[in-house]
Design a protein around this motif. Structure first.
Motif, PDB file in Angstrom:
ATOM      1  N   THR A 137       1.215  -1.350   0.171  1.00 34.90           N
ATOM      2  CA  THR A 137       0.042   0.071  -0.017  1.00 34.90           C
ATOM      3  C   THR A 137       0.996   1.326   0.068  1.00 34.90           C
ATOM      4  O   THR A 137       1.664   1.326   0.965  1.00 34.90           O
ATOM      5  CB  THR A 137      -0.914   0.087   1.370  1.00 34.90           C
ATOM      6  OG1 THR A 137      -1.573  -1.072   1.255  1.00 34.90           O
ATOM      7  CG2 THR A 137      -1.878   1.093   1.263  1.00 34.90           C
ATOM      8  N   ASP A 138       0.692   2.192  -1.031  1.00 35.10           N
ATOM      9  CA  ASP A 138       1.375   3.348  -1.328  1.00 35.10           C
ATOM     10  C   ASP A 138       1.057   4.233  -0.485  1.00 35.10           C
ATOM     11  O   ASP A 138      -0.003   4.781  -0.862  1.00 35.10           O
ATOM     12  CB  ASP A 138       1.874   3.484  -2.905  1.00 35.10           C
ATOM     13  CG  ASP A 138       2.798   4.572  -2.964  1.00 35.10           C
ATOM     14  OD1 ASP A 138       3.103   5.378  -2.158  1.00 35.10           O
ATOM     15  OD2 ASP A 138       3.137   4.774  -4.146  1.00 35.10           O
ATOM     16  N   TYR A 139       1.705   4.777   0.662  1.00 30.65           N
ATOM     17  CA  TYR A 139       1.112   5.934   1.148  1.00 30.65           C
ATOM     18  C   TYR A 139       1.009   7.259   0.559  1.00 30.65           C
ATOM     19  O   TYR A 139       0.346   8.232   0.781  1.00 30.65           O
ATOM     20  CB  TYR A 139       1.926   5.999   2.739  1.00 30.65           C
ATOM     21  CG  TYR A 139       1.102   4.937   3.541  1.00 30.65           C
ATOM     22  CD1 TYR A 139      -0.068   4.262   3.653  1.00 30.65           C
ATOM     23  CD2 TYR A 139       1.906   4.886   4.875  1.00 30.65           C
ATOM     24  CE1 TYR A 139      -0.331   3.567   4.455  1.00 30.65           C
ATOM     25  CE2 TYR A 139       1.290   4.299   5.987  1.00 30.65           C
ATOM     26  CZ  TYR A 139       0.192   3.358   5.517  1.00 30.65           C
ATOM     27  OH  TYR A 139      -0.256   2.562   6.727  1.00 30.65           O
ATOM     28  N   PHE A 140       1.969   7.318  -0.462  1.00 21.98           N
ATOM     29  CA  PHE A 140       1.941   8.595  -1.244  1.00 21.98           C
ATOM     30  C   PHE A 140       0.815   8.622  -2.133  1.00 21.98           C
ATOM     31  O   PHE A 140       0.394   9.659  -2.237  1.00 21.98           O
ATOM     32  CB  PHE A 140       3.274   8.355  -2.292  1.00 21.98           C
ATOM     33  CG  PHE A 140       4.560   8.632  -1.573  1.00 21.98           C
ATOM     34  CD1 PHE A 140       4.644   9.152  -0.380  1.00 21.98           C
ATOM     35  CD2 PHE A 140       5.756   8.441  -2.465  1.00 21.98           C
ATOM     36  CE1 PHE A 140       6.077   9.288   0.226  1.00 21.98           C
ATOM     37  CE2 PHE A 140       7.099   8.410  -1.828  1.00 21.98           C
ATOM     38  CZ  PHE A 140       7.160   9.242  -0.545  1.00 21.98           C
ATOM     39  N   GLY A 178       2.860   1.058   5.209  1.00 19.29           N
ATOM     40  CA  GLY A 178       2.165   0.223   6.108  1.00 19.29           C
ATOM     41  C   GLY A 178       2.105   0.405   7.448  1.00 19.29           C
ATOM     42  O   GLY A 178       0.984  -0.177   7.937  1.00 19.29           O
ATOM     43  N   MET A 179       2.980   1.104   7.915  1.00 27.88           N
ATOM     44  CA  MET A 179       2.628   1.660   9.287  1.00 27.88           C
ATOM     45  C   MET A 179       2.211   2.800   9.507  1.00 27.88           C
ATOM     46  O   MET A 179       2.788   3.763   8.592  1.00 27.88           O
ATOM     47  CB  MET A 179       3.988   1.240   9.997  1.00 27.88           C
ATOM     48  CG  MET A 179       4.369  -0.162  10.110  1.00 27.88           C
ATOM     49  SD  MET A 179       5.971  -0.202  11.372  1.00 27.88           S
ATOM     50  CE  MET A 179       6.297  -1.867  11.167  1.00 27.88           C
ATOM     51  N   ASN A 180       1.500   3.157  10.617  1.00 29.25           N
ATOM     52  CA  ASN A 180       1.029   4.336  10.808  1.00 29.25           C
ATOM     53  C   ASN A 180       0.738   4.580  12.356  1.00 29.25           C
ATOM     54  O   ASN A 180       0.977   3.738  13.099  1.00 29.25           O
ATOM     55  CB  ASN A 180      -0.259   4.725   9.818  1.00 29.25           C
ATOM     56  CG  ASN A 180      -1.513   3.854  10.266  1.00 29.25           C
ATOM     57  OD1 ASN A 180      -1.932   3.769  11.215  1.00 29.25           O
ATOM     58  ND2 ASN A 180      -1.820   3.365   9.196  1.00 29.25           N
ATOM     59  N   ALA A 197       5.551  -5.207  12.912  1.00 23.67           N
ATOM     60  CA  ALA A 197       5.501  -5.872  11.743  1.00 23.67           C
ATOM     61  C   ALA A 197       4.291  -6.169  11.001  1.00 23.67           C
ATOM     62  O   ALA A 197       3.851  -6.377  10.116  1.00 23.67           O
ATOM     63  CB  ALA A 197       6.292  -6.987  11.522  1.00 23.67           C
ATOM     64  N   PHE A 198       3.388  -6.399  12.149  1.00 22.69           N
ATOM     65  CA  PHE A 198       1.988  -6.940  11.677  1.00 22.69           C
ATOM     66  C   PHE A 198       1.002  -5.633  11.844  1.00 22.69           C
ATOM     67  O   PHE A 198      -0.298  -5.898  11.836  1.00 22.69           O
ATOM     68  CB  PHE A 198       1.449  -7.864  13.203  1.00 22.69           C
ATOM     69  CG  PHE A 198       1.976  -9.459  12.637  1.00 22.69           C
ATOM     70  CD1 PHE A 198       1.533 -10.112  11.523  1.00 22.69           C
ATOM     71  CD2 PHE A 198       2.949  -9.831  13.324  1.00 22.69           C
ATOM     72  CE1 PHE A 198       1.950 -11.439  11.413  1.00 22.69           C
ATOM     73  CE2 PHE A 198       3.698 -11.126  12.925  1.00 22.69           C
ATOM     74  CZ  PHE A 198       2.964 -12.083  12.182  1.00 22.69           C
ATOM     75  N   ALA A 199       1.352  -4.595  11.796  1.00 22.56           N
ATOM     76  CA  ALA A 199       0.621  -3.393  11.570  1.00 22.56           C
ATOM     77  C   ALA A 199      -0.537  -3.359  10.541  1.00 22.56           C
ATOM     78  O   ALA A 199      -1.544  -3.100  10.641  1.00 22.56           O
ATOM     79  CB  ALA A 199       1.375  -1.974  11.590  1.00 22.56           C
TER      80      ALA A 199
END
Length: 456
Positions: free
Chosen positions: A54-57, A105-107, A141-143
């Motif tokens: 998933t591209d956060y940009f 992936g993480m937020n 890692a499981f975010a």
């Protein structure tokens, strides 16, 4: 005295990177002239399922992603400060890996359930979490799975991308999984290290990948539910860049790597003393901070980072694919994760070479068969794959560059297939791939070189 110096430099570098990205978020927002977009983009990021890749940009925009990276790592630094945690090479590695995955992936929302689960585990074991803070960060890692359980899994067909829809069932599922992760994964981590004998620096990747495979099978295959994968959100601003940001990120990375090198060079007495010794290390069960000090590690971080940047620029210019997407930027930081523990230019170049070698073979075979090449070195999955394949540096360090090329080629062949095992819900997929590669390589290498066998 030396340890105090190392701690100060490590702490300063972590705070510096966090503030740098927060400042970059402000700068890009000012340049774009749309402060509201930063807020809206950040909300879209924390409210979106984040399965690989998933591209956060694309989800939230450049400024919002920079803000997410800066804020998550800043909060991490604050926790370390408040708890008076002991700094170590492992902590620095976990910090860099957290920074890396804040781009895809993480937020600030999905990192906490696993962190809290690990904290409760150490409390139950009557151990102080401040001595194991890096473990709690690695378990983030499981975010992506946390976001999935929190937002999409309980809703099924009623889920709407871009809208935050939190249910009681989602909160319960995310909380239960976070608690379970804290009590199950520590044992898996120790077992994985014994399996690959320290030849995969991304040790958590193998352990978490195996656990992720079970969880994915249970939640989806066993229950007969279809996994939807990454969300697709329309972002005209991002699409208008051609998915590139080529100049912007070259400048950003140049500032980070050259700045870190200069900083380390100054604190190393304005000399490269002992760097040749560091380059002679195999990377197998080593700790550069303890052996050489943080100034030399910073020199290594800077030079190794520049090598990665040159590789990325070369494949972007010479092959068709993506450029500096969110996952690409994250992959570059991920490749630097163990620059203070086991990675350096000498024991990683052959890993990159293994990807190039396999690509040439595939291109030749496809040309002979008269069909198009199915991927290039700048295909997103292979960019992220090679970043984590650098975790196989100890293989190249102990067995030579030929083994390094073989390890890189095997990892390249596997990297786009392993995500299906855990459904993309474990973000260290490249580390999982590297772990499988290590299992294959170590058995073969120790058979042919029994005098180099590692006893555990």
């Amino acid at each position: 005295m030396e340890k105090i110096k190392n701690d100060h430099l490590m702490r300063g570098m972590c705070w510096g990177l966090s503030i740098f990205f927060l400042a970059a978020a402000v700068g890009t927002a000012l340049y774009g002239g749309d402060w509201e977009q930063v807020y809206k983009g950040f909300v879209r990021i924390i409210g979106s399922p984040s399965a690989l890749i998933t591209d956060y940009f694309k989800v939230g925009g450049l400024s919002a992603t920079l803000f997410n990276a800066g804020l998550c790592t800043f909060v991490c630094c604050c926790i370390v400060r408040i708890l008076k945690c002991r700094l170590s090479a492992s902590f620095f590695a976990s910090y860099i890996l957290l920074l890396a995955h804040c781009f895809y992936g993480m937020n600030l929302l999905n990192i906490w359930p696993c962190f809290i689960g690990v904290a409760l585990y150490y409390h139950h074991m009557k151990k102080n979490v401040r001595d194991h803070i890096y473990v709690a960060i690695f378990y983030m890692a499981f975010a992506p799975l946390i976001s999935e359980l929190l937002f999409r899994y309980p809703l099924g067909d009623k889920f709407v991308a871009g809208e935050i829809q939190i249910t009681a069932a989602g909160i319960i599922l995310a909380g239960v999984f976070g608690l379970m992760a804290g009590f199950v994964l520590p044992g898996m981590l120790e077992g994985a290290s014994r399996m690959h004998k320290g030849y995969n620096l991304y040790n958590g990747g193998l352990a978490f990948g195996l656990v992720g495979g079970f969880i994915y099978a249970f939640l989806y295959k066993t229950m007969g539910i279809t996994s939807e994968g990454p969300v697709e959100l329309v972002n005209p601003l991002y699409d208008g860049t051609g998915d590139q940001y080529f100049v912007f990120w070259n400048v950003m990375f140049a500032v980070i790597f050259i700045g870190t090198f200069i900083w380390g060079y100054i604190f190393n007495g304005r000399q490269m003393k002992d760097y040749s010794k560091l380059l002679s290390e195999s990377g197998h069960r080593t700790n550069y901070v303890e052996a050489y000090g943080m100034p030399l590690c910073m020199i290594n971080f800077g030079l190794y980072g520049l090598m990665i940047l040159l590789y990325m620029d070369a494949i972007f210019l010479l092959t068709d694919g993506v450029a500096f997407t969110g996952p690409t930027v994250g992959a570059m930081f991920a490749a630097l994760t163990f620059a203070v523990i086991g990675q350096h230019p000498k024991n990683t170049w052959s890993i990159f070479g293994g990807y190039v070698f396999l690509y040439i073979i595939v291109a030749v075979v496809c040309a002979l068969q008269g069909r198009p090449v199915p991927w290039t070195l700048s295909t997103q999955g292979y960019i992220n794959g090679v970043a984590f394949a650098t975790g196989l540096a100890p293989i190249a360090g102990r067995y030579g560059w030929k083994a390094g090329i073989a390890a890189g080629a095997i990892s390249a062949a596997l990297c786009t297939s392993t995500g299906a095992f855990h459904g993309g819900f474990m973000i260290f997929n490249g580390g999982f791939t590297a772990g499988i590669t290590a299992l294959i390589m170590v058995s073969v290498l120790e058979h042919h070189y029994p005098h180099m066998k590692v006893n555990i």
